[in-house]
Design an enzyme around this catalytic site. Structure first.
Site, PDB file in Angstrom:
ATOM      1  N   GLY A  19       1.041  -1.070   0.018  1.00 52.76           N
ATOM      2  CA  GLY A  19      -0.028  -0.056   0.085  1.00 52.76           C
ATOM      3  C   GLY A  19       0.995   1.399   0.135  1.00 52.76           C
ATOM      4  O   GLY A  19       0.422   2.302   0.613  1.00 52.76           O
ATOM      5  N   ARG A  22       0.210   5.721  -1.634  1.00 53.65           N
ATOM      6  CA  ARG A  22      -0.477   6.926  -1.224  1.00 53.65           C
ATOM      7  C   ARG A  22      -0.611   6.673   0.424  1.00 53.65           C
ATOM      8  O   ARG A  22      -0.209   5.656   0.808  1.00 53.65           O
ATOM      9  CB  ARG A  22      -1.754   7.187  -1.656  1.00 53.65           C
ATOM     10  CG  ARG A  22      -2.907   6.021  -1.327  1.00 53.65           C
ATOM     11  CD  ARG A  22      -4.216   6.290  -1.932  1.00 53.65           C
ATOM     12  NE  ARG A  22      -5.037   4.885  -1.943  1.00 53.65           N
ATOM     13  CZ  ARG A  22      -6.250   5.200  -0.875  1.00 53.65           C
ATOM     14  NH1 ARG A  22      -6.455   6.078  -0.363  1.00 53.65           N
ATOM     15  NH2 ARG A  22      -6.793   4.078  -1.063  1.00 53.65           N
ATOM     16  N   ASN A  97       1.344  -2.422   5.624  1.00 55.01           N
ATOM     17  CA  ASN A  97       0.928  -1.159   5.838  1.00 55.01           C
ATOM     18  C   ASN A  97      -0.520  -1.073   5.211  1.00 55.01           C
ATOM     19  O   ASN A  97      -1.705  -0.599   5.707  1.00 55.01           O
ATOM     20  CB  ASN A  97       1.527  -0.115   5.067  1.00 55.01           C
ATOM     21  CG  ASN A  97       0.805   1.023   4.837  1.00 55.01           C
ATOM     22  OD1 ASN A  97       0.397   2.129   5.871  1.00 55.01           O
ATOM     23  ND2 ASN A  97       0.205   1.615   3.843  1.00 55.01           N
ATOM     24  N   TYR A 162     -12.405  -4.255  11.732  1.00 57.74           N
ATOM     25  CA  TYR A 162     -11.353  -3.741  11.507  1.00 57.74           C
ATOM     26  C   TYR A 162     -10.575  -3.717  12.942  1.00 57.74           C
ATOM     27  O   TYR A 162      -9.178  -4.083  12.922  1.00 57.74           O
ATOM     28  CB  TYR A 162     -11.290  -2.298  11.236  1.00 57.74           C
ATOM     29  CG  TYR A 162     -10.392  -1.153  11.279  1.00 57.74           C
ATOM     30  CD1 TYR A 162      -9.297  -1.177   9.953  1.00 57.74           C
ATOM     31  CD2 TYR A 162      -9.820  -0.667  12.331  1.00 57.74           C
ATOM     32  CE1 TYR A 162      -8.348  -0.345   9.978  1.00 57.74           C
ATOM     33  CE2 TYR A 162      -8.965   0.467  12.013  1.00 57.74           C
ATOM     34  CZ  TYR A 162      -7.899   0.508  11.004  1.00 57.74           C
ATOM     35  OH  TYR A 162      -7.184   1.336  10.950  1.00 57.74           O
TER      36      TYR A 162
HETATM   37  P1  NDP Z   1      -5.482   5.104   3.015  1.00 56.15           P
HETATM   38  O1  NDP Z   1      -6.806   4.943   3.184  1.00 56.15           O
HETATM   39  O2  NDP Z   1      -5.328   6.691   2.940  1.00 56.15           O
HETATM   40  O3  NDP Z   1      -4.648   4.157   2.175  1.00 56.15           O
HETATM   41  C1  NDP Z   1      -5.107   2.745   1.860  1.00 56.15           C
HETATM   42  C2  NDP Z   1      -3.799   2.099   1.437  1.00 56.15           C
HETATM   43  O4  NDP Z   1      -4.150   0.830   1.376  1.00 56.15           O
HETATM   44  C3  NDP Z   1      -3.600   2.287  -0.098  1.00 56.15           C
HETATM   45  O5  NDP Z   1      -2.090   2.386  -0.381  1.00 56.15           O
HETATM   46  C4  NDP Z   1      -4.318   1.189  -0.819  1.00 56.15           C
HETATM   47  O6  NDP Z   1      -3.577   1.007  -1.954  1.00 56.15           O
HETATM   48  C5  NDP Z   1      -3.920   0.110   0.080  1.00 56.15           C
HETATM   49  N1  NDP Z   1      -4.747  -0.870   0.045  1.00 56.15           N
HETATM   50  C6  NDP Z   1      -6.204  -0.997   0.352  1.00 56.15           C
HETATM   51  N2  NDP Z   1      -6.595  -2.375   0.172  1.00 56.15           N
HETATM   52  C7  NDP Z   1      -5.539  -3.150  -0.321  1.00 56.15           C
HETATM   53  C8  NDP Z   1      -5.399  -4.498  -1.040  1.00 56.15           C
HETATM   54  N3  NDP Z   1      -6.525  -5.184  -0.888  1.00 56.15           N
HETATM   55  N4  NDP Z   1      -4.396  -4.704  -1.477  1.00 56.15           N
HETATM   56  C9  NDP Z   1      -3.485  -3.713  -1.637  1.00 56.15           C
HETATM   57  N5  NDP Z   1      -3.042  -2.516  -0.977  1.00 56.15           N
HETATM   58  C10 NDP Z   1      -4.565  -2.174  -0.376  1.00 56.15           C
HETATM   59  O7  NDP Z   1      -5.118   4.716   4.459  1.00 56.15           O
HETATM   60  P2  NDP Z   1      -3.701   5.065   5.590  1.00 56.15           P
HETATM   61  O8  NDP Z   1      -2.554   5.162   4.580  1.00 56.15           O
HETATM   62  O9  NDP Z   1      -4.416   5.853   6.447  1.00 56.15           O
HETATM   63  O10 NDP Z   1      -3.610   3.644   6.058  1.00 56.15           O
HETATM   64  C11 NDP Z   1      -2.323   2.686   6.185  1.00 56.15           C
HETATM   65  C12 NDP Z   1      -2.604   1.941   7.432  1.00 56.15           C
HETATM   66  O11 NDP Z   1      -2.513   2.728   8.565  1.00 56.15           O
HETATM   67  C13 NDP Z   1      -3.573   1.083   7.322  1.00 56.15           C
HETATM   68  O12 NDP Z   1      -3.287  -0.265   7.661  1.00 56.15           O
HETATM   69  C14 NDP Z   1      -4.561   1.791   8.270  1.00 56.15           C
HETATM   70  O13 NDP Z   1      -5.461   0.507   8.848  1.00 56.15           O
HETATM   71  C15 NDP Z   1      -3.551   2.243   9.311  1.00 56.15           C
HETATM   72  N6  NDP Z   1      -4.165   3.277  10.123  1.00 56.15           N
HETATM   73  C16 NDP Z   1      -4.315   4.523   9.701  1.00 56.15           C
HETATM   74  C17 NDP Z   1      -4.822   5.301  10.300  1.00 56.15           C
HETATM   75  C18 NDP Z   1      -5.614   6.686   9.938  1.00 56.15           C
HETATM   76  O14 NDP Z   1      -6.222   7.357  10.616  1.00 56.15           O
HETATM   77  N7  NDP Z   1      -5.089   7.277   8.762  1.00 56.15           N
HETATM   78  C19 NDP Z   1      -5.146   5.193  12.031  1.00 56.15           C
HETATM   79  C20 NDP Z   1      -4.819   3.904  12.316  1.00 56.15           C
HETATM   80  C21 NDP Z   1      -4.093   2.915  11.537  1.00 56.15           C
HETATM   81  P3  NDP Z   1      -4.324   1.483  -3.201  1.00 56.15           P
HETATM   82  O15 NDP Z   1      -4.605   2.777  -3.301  1.00 56.15           O
HETATM   83  O16 NDP Z   1      -3.080   1.298  -4.446  1.00 56.15           O
HETATM   84  O17 NDP Z   1      -5.353   0.701  -3.720  1.00 56.15           O
END
Ligand code: NDP
Length: 256
Positions: A19, A22, A97, A162
């Site tokens: 991931g 972004r 991630n 989640y």
């Molecule tokens: P975003 O929603 O901004 O980004 C999500 C990321 O996960 C993207 O890079 C997306 O890739 C990727 N992704 C989702 N599903 C898949 C999949 N099936 N296969 C591959 N890639 C996938 O979230 P964040 O950047 O905020 O989150 C990153 C991590 O941090 C997550 O695990 C989230 O749970 C955790 N987190 C975030 C918090 C927050 O407030 N932001 C708080 C606590 C934890 P693509 O765009 O290429 O599809």
């Protein structure tokens, strides 16, 4: 070609980030590159984003590769790790991630949605850890960092899947650490609170978010770069004694 950071804490290391196109994954890949690592960046839909992260990593002196990888597909996860190993010779650090956080009241959550969240937020880390571990064990060193969440430690209404998956990541890190620590592999988690990414902004921008921010001991939410610094720390030798731990960069939202 700019000079890489040869005095950085990750100099000479190869770090794979899921991931990474972004959000937090982008910041983690760039922080690892800035710390001297070469980076393998996986994306699912954000191809342009991943390519721009790779370009930015190269501008920091790192070598960088991008790979399409849906983390719910075990074959794609293994192919991502194999490609990174082939390109760079090894993977020293894995960052689990990629994640999703749909919000649905518990009684309305379908088994399909439950399975999708567990597959993305927990089982993917199982696949990726199994993919990187043989190489890490062969070299006798490696660091696996999974992005958990404050919610995985406190539970939360509307996101039971989640929170359960994130709690699972914490137990997975402890289990891997107990099984492989003496062979040089550490696994830890980073558990952010609300962080300024697409996912975090869904909370930040509402009334609930404003109320929650006011209650935080630090009085503000986190930036992805601040969380990424914790990940780099856990990937580096500076955290050599931390194993099976969960760091909580969440503005004091959880003080375990
Ligand atoms: P975003 O929603 O901004 O980004 C999500 C990321 O996960 C993207 O890079 C997306 O890739 C990727 N992704 C989702 N599903 C898949 C999949 N099936 N296969 C591959 N890639 C996938 O979230 P964040 O950047 O905020 O989150 C990153 C991590 O941090 C997550 O695990 C989230 O749970 C955790 N987190 C975030 C918090 C927050 O407030 N932001 C708080 C606590 C934890 P693509 O765009 O290429 O599809």
């Amino acid at each position: 070609m700019p000079d890489r950071n040869e005095s950085g804490p990750l100099h000479g290391r190869v770090v794979a980030v899921t991931g990474g196109g972004r959000g937090l994954g982008r910041s983690i890949a760039l922080a690892a590159a800035a710390a001297g690592a070469d980076v393998a960046i996986a994306y699912r839909e954000s191809e342009a984003g991943a390519k721009s992260v790779a370009d930015e990593a190269r501008s920091l002196g790192a070598e960088a590769d991008v790979h399409r990888c849906d983390v719910t597909d075990r074959d794609q996860v293994f192919a991502f790790v194999a490609a990174a190993e082939q390109r760079f010779g090894r993977v020293d650090g894995l960052v689990n991630n990629a994640g999703i956080m749909p919000e649905t009241p518990f009684l309305e959550t379908t088994p399909q949605e439950w399975d999708r969240v567990i597959a993305t937020d927990l089982t993917a880390a199982f696949h990726a850890s199994q993919a990187v571990l043989p190489g890490m064990l062969e070299r006798g060193s490696g660091s696996i960092v999974s992005i958990a969440s404050r919610l995985g430690q406190v539970g939360w209404p509307g996101v039971a899947h989640y929170a359960s998956a994130k709690a699972g990541l914490i137990a997975l890190a402890k289990s891997i650490s107990r099984e492989f620590g003496q062979r040089g592999v550490r696994a830890n988690c980073v558990a952010p609170g609300v962080t300024n990414t697409d996912m975090g902004r869904t909370v930040m921008e509402g009334e609930v978010g404003r109320k929650r921010m006011a209650e935080l001991p630090l009085g503000r939410f986190g930036e992805p770069e601040e969380v990424a610094d914790c990940v780099v720390f856990l990937l580096s030798d500076a955290s050599a004694l931390l194993i099976g731990q969960t760091l909580n960069p969440n503005s004091g939202g959880l003080m375990p």
